[in-house]
Write a protein that holds these residues in place. Sequence first.
Motif, short mmCIF file in Angstrom:
data_model
loop_
_atom_site.label_atom_id
_atom_site.label_comp_id
_atom_site.label_asym_id
_atom_site.label_seq_id
_atom_site.Cartn_x
_atom_site.Cartn_y
_atom_site.Cartn_z
N ASN A 83 -2.63 11.44 -3.18
CA ASN A 83 -2.85 10.01 -3.70
C ASN A 83 -4.02 9.91 -4.48
O ASN A 83 -5.09 10.04 -4.41
CB ASN A 83 -3.40 9.26 -2.23
CG ASN A 83 -3.72 7.74 -2.49
OD1 ASN A 83 -3.18 7.16 -3.42
ND2 ASN A 83 -4.67 7.13 -1.67
N ASP A 92 1.05 10.76 0.92
CA ASP A 92 0.01 11.20 2.13
C ASP A 92 -0.89 12.03 2.18
O ASP A 92 -1.99 11.92 2.82
CB ASP A 92 1.25 11.86 2.99
CG ASP A 92 1.85 10.98 4.14
OD1 ASP A 92 1.36 9.71 4.11
OD2 ASP A 92 2.85 11.09 4.53
N LEU A 93 -1.12 12.86 0.88
CA LEU A 93 -2.33 13.69 0.98
C LEU A 93 -3.58 13.08 0.09
O LEU A 93 -3.48 12.60 -0.83
CB LEU A 93 -1.82 15.02 0.35
CG LEU A 93 -0.98 16.09 1.00
CD1 LEU A 93 -0.88 17.10 0.17
CD2 LEU A 93 -1.50 16.30 2.49
N GLU A 94 -4.66 13.49 0.88
CA GLU A 94 -5.95 12.98 0.28
C GLU A 94 -6.44 14.34 -0.31
O GLU A 94 -6.08 15.52 0.15
CB GLU A 94 -7.14 12.34 1.08
CG GLU A 94 -6.41 11.13 1.81
CD GLU A 94 -6.08 9.86 0.84
OE1 GLU A 94 -6.76 9.97 -0.35
OE2 GLU A 94 -5.35 9.10 1.07
N GLU A 97 -7.46 17.26 1.79
CA GLU A 97 -6.49 17.83 2.60
C GLU A 97 -5.41 18.84 1.74
O GLU A 97 -4.74 19.37 2.35
CB GLU A 97 -5.55 16.72 3.28
CG GLU A 97 -6.47 15.92 4.15
CD GLU A 97 -5.86 14.67 4.37
OE1 GLU A 97 -5.89 13.87 5.42
OE2 GLU A 97 -4.66 14.07 3.69
N ASP A 254 6.44 16.43 5.80
CA ASP A 254 5.68 15.89 6.68
C ASP A 254 4.27 16.28 6.54
O ASP A 254 4.14 17.32 7.02
CB ASP A 254 6.29 16.08 7.90
CG ASP A 254 5.81 15.30 9.10
OD1 ASP A 254 4.52 14.53 8.69
OD2 ASP A 254 6.43 15.19 10.34
N ALA A 255 3.19 15.57 6.45
CA ALA A 255 1.83 15.79 6.27
C ALA A 255 1.22 15.55 7.68
O ALA A 255 -0.02 15.59 7.90
CB ALA A 255 1.28 15.02 5.27
N LYS A 257 1.10 12.63 9.27
CA LYS A 257 0.34 11.21 9.28
C LYS A 257 1.13 10.39 10.06
O LYS A 257 2.18 10.11 10.18
CB LYS A 257 0.18 10.71 7.89
CG LYS A 257 -0.59 11.75 6.93
CD LYS A 257 -2.17 11.39 7.19
CE LYS A 257 -2.99 12.46 6.57
NZ LYS A 257 -3.33 12.09 5.38
N ASN A 258 0.40 9.72 11.17
CA ASN A 258 1.11 8.65 12.04
C ASN A 258 1.39 7.41 11.26
O ASN A 258 0.36 6.75 10.69
CB ASN A 258 0.10 8.64 13.24
CG ASN A 258 0.73 7.51 14.33
OD1 ASN A 258 0.48 6.41 14.00
ND2 ASN A 258 1.42 8.02 15.23
N LYS A 262 -1.45 4.67 9.74
CA LYS A 262 -1.53 4.47 8.19
C LYS A 262 -1.57 3.02 8.03
O LYS A 262 -2.34 2.50 7.18
CB LYS A 262 -0.53 5.05 7.64
CG LYS A 262 -0.65 6.48 7.13
CD LYS A 262 0.13 6.77 5.90
CE LYS A 262 1.75 6.78 6.43
NZ LYS A 262 2.63 7.44 5.42
N GLU A 265 -5.03 1.66 8.87
CA GLU A 265 -6.13 1.97 7.81
C GLU A 265 -5.81 1.76 6.36
O GLU A 265 -6.85 1.30 5.78
CB GLU A 265 -6.26 3.82 7.88
CG GLU A 265 -6.94 4.18 9.24
CD GLU A 265 -6.54 5.66 9.47
OE1 GLU A 265 -6.19 6.43 8.66
OE2 GLU A 265 -7.08 6.14 10.44
N LYS A 266 -4.65 1.73 6.15
CA LYS A 266 -4.42 1.23 4.64
C LYS A 266 -3.93 -0.17 4.31
O LYS A 266 -4.12 -0.61 3.26
CB LYS A 266 -3.16 2.20 3.89
CG LYS A 266 -3.70 3.85 4.00
CD LYS A 266 -3.05 4.47 2.92
CE LYS A 266 -3.33 5.86 2.84
NZ LYS A 266 -3.05 6.64 1.74
#
Length: 270
Positions: A83, A92-94, A97, A254-255, A257-258, A262, A265-266
């Motif tokens: 991201n 999905d990845l920050e 991570e 698939d990372a 993340k639920n 998401k 949070e987003k």
Amino acid sequence: MKALLMSRIDTPEVLAYADEIRRLLLSLGYTVTLEEGTADALGETGESLGETDAGIVVAVGGDGTVLLAVQMMTRQIPVIGINRGHVGFLADLEDREVPAFFANLREGMRLDRRMRISLFHEGEHLGEALNEAVIVTARPAKMLRFTIIIDGIEVEEFRADGLIIATPTGSTAYAMSGGGPIVDPKFDGFLLVPLAPYMLSSRPHLIDSGRNLKIRLESTKPAQLVLDGRGDFTLGSGAEISVRRSDAPAIFLDAGKNFFLKVREKLHNL
Ligand SMILES: NC(=O)c1ccc[n+]([C@@H]2O[C@H](COP(=O)([O-])OP(=O)(O)OC[C@H]3O[C@@H](n4cnc5c(N)ncnc54)[C@H](O)[C@@H]3O)[C@@H](O)[C@H]2O)c1
Ligand SMILES: Nc1ncnc2c1ncn2[C@@H]1O[C@H](COP(=O)(O)OP(=O)(O)OP(=O)(O)O)[C@@H](O)[C@H]1O
């Protein structure tokens, strides 16, 4: 494993960050190739997403970058987004991570298949969409008239600025702004959301993907069909668009993340 790296190219800082990701992947033992446009922006040569034999695609950017990567593939390749966008719902990845994710990936991949829709006009295949197809008036403030046909039955006729035909993945994007429901990506169906419908009772429809779905454009006014925010087909009066589930779903790495977390949070603080 060979990774194709694609970056958004409109921001020098993101391109520089993508170069860091390349170094990280190389240090972890990946073979790395750059996507053509990204390579161009870095003054190098690259590979087209339509022809690469890479095993994974790493997209550095926001949702637009991930959508573009998926759209440019001629064969669906597992993709993961890092991201660097405003929202990055599909990326999905920050930062923090990233190293662990790629180190662990060598032990085995978990994949998350996402339905895409396939659009046809009079037998001609127009393309696929991961988020949505939008049929929208080409003349601002002029309405279009649509008929929705499900399994041969004319279910609804209405006037509106446009109509969104979204996948469950697209339910958190344009369809959400149009008042549609958030749809679990495990659901297998199409979401229809009219844009500014001129009636009291129009509601979004959720339709099983096994049904035969057609949209007929009744008005003589010009309309445009847009797939995932790109591509621009002009539709004439009487045009009939068939919508089917694509045989080639998008494949995400698939990372873990639920989806509902998401959303919380987003999307709650946009
Ligand atoms: N009013 C709206 O909400 C609106 C209008 C036009 C386009 N869009 C969306 O933009 C997409 C194209 O993306 P772009 O980045 O090239 O355009 P863009 O730069 O106009 O950004 C659109 C916004 O939608 C978000 N988005 C895209 N896909 C998403 C998804 N699956 N879930 C949650 N948010 C998502 C992006 O993060 C971005 O903030 C289209 O597929 C469409 O869904 C939304
Ligand atoms: N490699 C690329 N080549 C050409 N255009 C790109 C590329 N990557 C991204 N774009 C376009 O640049 C724009 C911005 O990119 P992106 O959507 O990734 O960032 P954002 O809008 O800031 O993030 P988000 O979509 O998460 O809010 C989008 O319209 C996207 O389609």
